[in-house]
Design a protein around this motif. Sequence first.
Motif, short mmCIF file in Angstrom:
data_model
loop_
_atom_site.label_atom_id
_atom_site.label_comp_id
_atom_site.label_asym_id
_atom_site.label_seq_id
_atom_site.Cartn_x
_atom_site.Cartn_y
_atom_site.Cartn_z
N GLY A 64 45.72 67.22 -24.30
CA GLY A 64 45.32 66.18 -25.23
C GLY A 64 44.14 65.35 -24.76
O GLY A 64 43.76 64.37 -25.39
N GLU A 65 43.56 65.74 -23.63
CA GLU A 65 42.40 65.02 -23.09
C GLU A 65 41.13 65.51 -23.78
O GLU A 65 41.02 66.68 -24.13
N PRO A 66 40.14 64.64 -23.98
CA PRO A 66 38.90 65.08 -24.63
C PRO A 66 38.13 66.08 -23.77
O PRO A 66 38.07 65.94 -22.55
N THR A 67 37.55 67.09 -24.42
CA THR A 67 36.72 68.06 -23.71
C THR A 67 35.33 67.46 -23.51
O THR A 67 35.01 66.41 -24.07
N ARG A 68 34.49 68.13 -22.73
CA ARG A 68 33.13 67.64 -22.50
C ARG A 68 32.35 67.59 -23.83
O ARG A 68 31.51 66.74 -24.02
N LEU A 69 32.68 68.47 -24.74
CA LEU A 69 32.05 68.46 -26.07
C LEU A 69 32.34 67.13 -26.76
O LEU A 69 31.42 66.46 -27.24
N LEU A 70 33.59 66.73 -26.83
CA LEU A 70 33.95 65.48 -27.50
C LEU A 70 33.38 64.28 -26.76
O LEU A 70 32.91 63.32 -27.39
N LEU A 71 33.37 64.32 -25.44
CA LEU A 71 32.80 63.22 -24.66
C LEU A 71 31.31 63.05 -24.99
O LEU A 71 30.82 61.92 -25.15
N SER A 72 30.60 64.15 -25.09
CA SER A 72 29.17 64.09 -25.44
C SER A 72 28.97 63.54 -26.84
O SER A 72 28.09 62.71 -27.07
N LEU A 73 29.78 64.01 -27.78
CA LEU A 73 29.68 63.51 -29.15
C LEU A 73 29.94 62.00 -29.20
O LEU A 73 29.21 61.26 -29.86
N GLN A 74 30.94 61.55 -28.47
CA GLN A 74 31.25 60.13 -28.45
C GLN A 74 30.11 59.33 -27.82
O GLN A 74 29.78 58.23 -28.29
N ALA A 75 29.49 59.87 -26.78
CA ALA A 75 28.37 59.17 -26.14
C ALA A 75 27.19 59.03 -27.11
O ALA A 75 26.42 58.08 -27.01
N TRP A 76 27.05 59.96 -28.04
CA TRP A 76 25.94 59.92 -29.00
C TRP A 76 26.36 59.27 -30.31
O TRP A 76 25.64 59.30 -31.30
#
Length: 100
Positions: A64-76
């Motif tokens: 249930g932890e965010p993947t690097r993809l989701l982390l990048s999307l959130q950063a942008w």
Amino acid sequence: MKTPAWQRKEGKSPTGGLNAKGRASAKAEGMNLKAPVKSGDNPRRASFLARMGNMPGPERNAKGEPTRLLLSLQAWGASSKADAKSKAKSISTRNKGKSK
């Protein structure tokens, strides 16, 4: 021979993207990385959000932890792949209206 830092965990930022060491190692390999455009109506931001919104793979891992993809999307500035696609479309629409 070790892989470059931008490909290893030590060159990646915990919030998505690359840290200073990762950017330095990518530059040493001849890559020309531009600074991220994390807000506003910049066409690069729209392009990034559209590309990443269409990337395959899950937004969260099995734990249930965010993947690097989701982390990048959130950063942008996007909360999910669907949100990224809709933001990209609206940014592009606004930019088309400005150029006329």
